[in-house]
Structures are given as C-alpha cells and as structure tokens.
Design a protein around this motif. Structure first.
Motif, PDB file in Angstrom:
ATOM      1  N   TRP A 197      -7.035 -12.160   2.670  1.00 14.22           N
ATOM      2  CA  TRP A 197      -5.810 -13.088   3.125  1.00 14.22           C
ATOM      3  C   TRP A 197      -4.747 -12.933   1.980  1.00 14.22           C
ATOM      4  O   TRP A 197      -5.277 -12.870   0.836  1.00 14.22           O
ATOM      5  N   CYS A 198      -3.734 -12.916   2.306  1.00 13.03           N
ATOM      6  CA  CYS A 198      -2.481 -12.831   0.899  1.00 13.03           C
ATOM      7  C   CYS A 198      -1.413 -13.760   1.843  1.00 13.03           C
ATOM      8  O   CYS A 198      -1.422 -13.897   2.979  1.00 13.03           O
ATOM      9  N   VAL A 199      -0.621 -14.108   0.904  1.00 15.11           N
ATOM     10  CA  VAL A 199       0.665 -14.749   1.513  1.00 15.11           C
ATOM     11  C   VAL A 199       1.567 -14.055   2.351  1.00 15.11           C
ATOM     12  O   VAL A 199       1.970 -14.317   3.450  1.00 15.11           O
ATOM     13  N   ARG A 200       1.908 -12.747   1.854  1.00 17.77           N
ATOM     14  CA  ARG A 200       2.478 -11.867   2.408  1.00 17.77           C
ATOM     15  C   ARG A 200       2.400 -10.343   2.441  1.00 17.77           C
ATOM     16  O   ARG A 200       2.004 -10.161   1.302  1.00 17.77           O
ATOM     17  N   LYS A 201       2.160  -9.461   3.194  1.00 22.90           N
ATOM     18  CA  LYS A 201       1.938  -8.135   3.035  1.00 22.90           C
ATOM     19  C   LYS A 201       2.838  -7.459   2.511  1.00 22.90           C
ATOM     20  O   LYS A 201       4.016  -7.428   2.670  1.00 22.90           O
ATOM     21  N   CYS A 202       2.599  -6.703   1.459  1.00 25.41           N
ATOM     22  CA  CYS A 202       3.686  -6.034   0.601  1.00 25.41           C
ATOM     23  C   CYS A 202       3.770  -4.563   1.245  1.00 25.41           C
ATOM     24  O   CYS A 202       2.656  -3.967   1.818  1.00 25.41           O
ATOM     25  N   PRO A 203       4.996  -4.005   1.330  1.00 24.35           N
ATOM     26  CA  PRO A 203       5.367  -2.860   2.057  1.00 24.35           C
ATOM     27  C   PRO A 203       4.602  -1.499   1.562  1.00 24.35           C
ATOM     28  O   PRO A 203       4.542  -0.691   2.227  1.00 24.35           O
ATOM     29  N   TYR A 204       3.989  -1.533   0.454  1.00 25.69           N
ATOM     30  CA  TYR A 204       3.240  -0.412  -0.133  1.00 25.69           C
ATOM     31  C   TYR A 204       1.884  -0.606  -0.016  1.00 25.69           C
ATOM     32  O   TYR A 204       0.977   0.450  -0.236  1.00 25.69           O
ATOM     33  N   CYS A 205       1.442  -1.937   0.412  1.00 26.38           N
ATOM     34  CA  CYS A 205      -0.006  -1.850   0.452  1.00 26.38           C
ATOM     35  C   CYS A 205      -0.963  -1.453   1.704  1.00 26.38           C
ATOM     36  O   CYS A 205      -0.436  -1.861   2.798  1.00 26.38           O
ATOM     37  N   ASP A 206      -2.136  -0.737   1.305  1.00 29.34           N
ATOM     38  CA  ASP A 206      -2.760  -0.229   2.466  1.00 29.34           C
ATOM     39  C   ASP A 206      -4.054  -0.812   2.504  1.00 29.34           C
ATOM     40  O   ASP A 206      -5.007  -0.136   3.010  1.00 29.34           O
ATOM     41  N   PHE A 207      -4.386  -1.766   1.625  1.00 31.22           N
ATOM     42  CA  PHE A 207      -5.895  -2.347   1.462  1.00 31.22           C
ATOM     43  C   PHE A 207      -5.705  -3.267   2.825  1.00 31.22           C
ATOM     44  O   PHE A 207      -4.741  -3.595   3.663  1.00 31.22           O
ATOM     45  N   ASN A 208      -7.032  -3.657   3.062  1.00 31.25           N
ATOM     46  CA  ASN A 208      -7.382  -4.715   4.076  1.00 31.25           C
ATOM     47  C   ASN A 208      -7.166  -6.065   4.015  1.00 31.25           C
ATOM     48  O   ASN A 208      -7.677  -6.908   3.286  1.00 31.25           O
ATOM     49  N   SER A 209      -5.772  -6.302   4.092  1.00 30.16           N
ATOM     50  CA  SER A 209      -5.116  -7.642   3.838  1.00 30.16           C
ATOM     51  C   SER A 209      -4.332  -8.127   5.025  1.00 30.16           C
ATOM     52  O   SER A 209      -3.858  -7.229   5.621  1.00 30.16           O
ATOM     53  N   HIS A 210      -4.381  -9.659   5.132  1.00 29.36           N
ATOM     54  CA  HIS A 210      -3.850  -9.911   6.288  1.00 29.36           C
ATOM     55  C   HIS A 210      -2.866 -11.416   5.963  1.00 29.36           C
ATOM     56  O   HIS A 210      -3.498 -12.237   4.931  1.00 29.36           O
TER      57      HIS A 210
END
Length: 389
Positions: A15-28
């Motif tokens: 989990w993250c607060v907000r998905k960054c536009p460059y991020c391709d990691f498994n984050s939601h």
C-alpha cells in the motif's frame, strides 16, 4: 557442494498513499483498501506469517542474514504492526547477530513520527524515498512530500537512533538540467547518509508516464549528469559499488550485496519474489499473488508460484547478477552461489571476454573475474557471451 548460499528475507507491503506516475512496483492506493480509516493490518500480518510457514520447510533452519521491507510504502503501517511482525518472525526464523533490517520509508511528516518506534521494533536501517528536493520535480513525480520534509526526515531518523540511512534520489527527470541534478545530489550529500541510491528515471510499461510520456533530457544531458554526478559522489567518499548505488566505506547495503551476488532470499507478501536453493541442487524462484485482496483471501499454499531455474540457464543468471556489482570476484564463487561446480561453458565465455578486453587478463589468470572499463561500458555484450554458451 556443502555450503548453501546466504539467506535473506524480503517482506512486501503493497500500500501507498498515492501511486506515483513512474512507479511499476506492486503498489496500491491505501484508501481503496481501508475500513474505518485503517488498513487491514492484523489480517495482513497473519497472512504474512502463514505465507512464511509455507516456505519454511525449504530453508530448514538456515539463518537470516538480512531483511528488507519494501513496497508500496511500508512506513504507512503502524509501529505496533512491526512490533508484532518481528516478534513472530523471531519465533519462526533463525537470525544472525546484528542482522541488517531495512525499511523503505516516505519522508512525509506522518511517517517521521513513527521512526523511533520502528527502530525499537528491530529495524536498524532506513531507506528514505526522496527522489528530488525541487518542488516542481516533486510535483511532476507525484510525490506528496516537500523539500523541508525530506530534510527533516533525515534529522528525525538520526534522533530516532538510526545510524545506517540510505537516500533514494533520481536523475534524468523531466526537463532536468545538469545543474538541477547536481543541486539535488549536493543537498543529499550534505545530509550525510551512509548510502545513496542514485539512479536514472526509466519509463516502464504499465505506468502513467508510459501512457503519457514526459519530456526527458536529451542523451548528452543524461550522460553529463551521470558523469558529473559520479565524480561528485566519489569526491565526497561515496564509492560506486553497484550500477545505481554508492556508499561510504564499509556501508554498502548488505541485503543488496546478497541479492546481486546470487544469494537466496525468502519473499513474503503480496507480489513478493524469492529465490531458494535446496540441498539436492534444485534452485527455484517463488512469486506471490500481487493483488492485496487476493493475497488476503486465499490459503497460503494457493498464493505461491514456483519456477525452477534450469541448470543450463544458471551461468547467465549468475553473471547477470554478479556483473551488476562493481567488485572483483573469484570464479569459485559460482560453486557457492549456484551450488554446483563451475561448468566449462563459463570458462570458455570468460576466455572470450578476456580476448575481447571485457575482462582483465591478469586477474583472470588468478581465477578472478574483474570487469575492465570497456566491459562495464559494454555490459550487454559481455553478458551475451554467457547467453551464447
């Protein structure tokens, strides 16, 4: 072979607060999974331990050398989550004394307030994701902290008792000049971390930047940033030991070293990957289901996919990892990390690499693999020699 490779542990918090536009990691984005304003911490904790128990028979009491908590944003979780997690991990795993335990953290004020509790829970190394200190670039990157918060995060981590800190910093950012990149790097150096991860932005598939590409600096600018930045880092005692990592003397990330040396690692959590060597010589990779809801709502044995690494693929796999590190190594390391005798194919490929001036001939005569300046510059060509074999 009698000695298995060193073993690490990777824990993924998705989990993250907000998905960054460059991020391709498994984050939601966290707020889509919260109930009553809270993430399902207890359920995730229980599933992490159940996930671990499925893989435990493969490692048979081998000690954990390092641990790394990545994401997502692991510092979103409460301090109590980590107290409980490490209490339960200590009951399930053997640990070497003074094992390096790293957590990725955002520099936002909310996370800073928990740094001291993270340290008390047993985490002894922080990796703080700054990326840039410049307001316009932080906005472009979708970061939710500002320059002052980034600086304060380093100060608060010191006050919390952390004496091993990494700062994550990016370069080659949209419309970034050489001067802008070096200003970021100079400020990071002034903060005096033990380790700096300094890497170029790359546009990855399945990201917002891939769908709407920003205007990136030209190749000449990127080269000049890289060249001037590495010189600046060396001048201040940060030696490059890996393609995108520089550290003070003796402060290299031990978890990174084990990973790139082709060591083993257990991977638990949504989307986590692992690599495990068995005493019968089998080597396989594990990967866990990516979506948090799927991870939370399935039996642990249904979460993991195991892919064996074919013996004929090991030379390339091994060299792809080891040659990312800027360190000489003995050819005999293959016996430890690939857990089998060195095959003739590797000898033949190394001989060709020496002839092509990609490996140092004097070191090779002593059984040492040492990449030349040309070999570092033409790393893909060097690796192709092991692929062809």
């Amino acid at each position: 072979m009698s000695q298995l490779p060193p073993l690490s542990l990777y824990i993924h918090v998705p989990w993250c607060v907000r998905k960054c536009p460059y991020c391709d990691f498994n984050s939601h984005q966290a707020d889509r999974f919260e109930e009553h304003g809270k993430l399902p911490e207890q359920a995730y904790l229980d599933q992490l331990i159940a996930d671990l128990e499925v893989d435990l028979p493969f490692v048979a009491g081998r000690p954990i050398q390092t641990a790394f908590i990545g994401g997502g944003t692991p510092s979103l979780m409460s301090a109590d989550f980590y107290y409980q997690l490490f209490e339960r991990l200590r009951g399930k795993l053997n640990w070497v004394d003074h094992a390096e335990i790293t957590m990725e953290a955002n520099p936002g004020t909310f996370e800073q307030d928990k740094f001291a509790h993270f340290r008390q829970a047993g985490i002894n190394r922080l990796s703080i994701g700054i990326q840039s200190f410049q307001p316009n670039l932080l906005k472009t990157l979708g970061r939710i902290h500002n320059r002052d918060e980034a600086i304060a995060a380093v100060d608060k981590s010191r006050l919390a008792g952390f004496d091993n800190i990494n700062l994550d910093l990016m370069h080659g950012l949209p419309d970034q000049s050489v001067e802008m990149a070096l200003d970021d790097l100079k400020l990071a150096i002034e903060l005096n971390p033990e380790h700096l991860s300094w890497y170029q932005l790359t546009i990855e598939p399945n990201t917002e930047f891939y769908r709407r590409p920003p205007a990136l600096p030209e190749d000449n600018t990127l080269w000049n940033i890289q060249d001037a930045g590495l010189e600046l880092l060396e001048q201040h005692g940060y030696s490059q030991y890996e393609i995108s990592a520089n550290a003070k003397l003796g402060r290299q990330a031990q978890h990174n070293l084990n990973y790139w040396r082709f060591g083993d690692y257990l991977g638990i959590g949504a989307g986590a990957h692992g690599k495990i060597t068995l005493k019968n010589g089998e080597i396989f990779r594990t990967r866990k289901t990516r979506h948090p809801n799927h991870y939370l709502n399935n039996l642990p044995e249904a979460l993991s996919i195991k892919d064996a690494i074919a013996p004929e693929d090991l030379p390339l796999e091994f060299m792809m990892n080891r040659l990312r590190l800027f360190e000489d190594f003995a050819l005999k390391d293959y016996e430890t990390y690939a857990y089998r005798a060195v095959p003739k194919e590797i000898f033949d490929a190394c001989e060709q690499a020496v002839q092509q001036q990609l490996l140092d001939p004097n070191a090779w005569q002593k059984g040492i693999i040492s990449t030349t300046s040309k070999g570092k510059l033409f790393l893909n060509e060097l690796l192709e020699l092991f692929l062809d074999e």
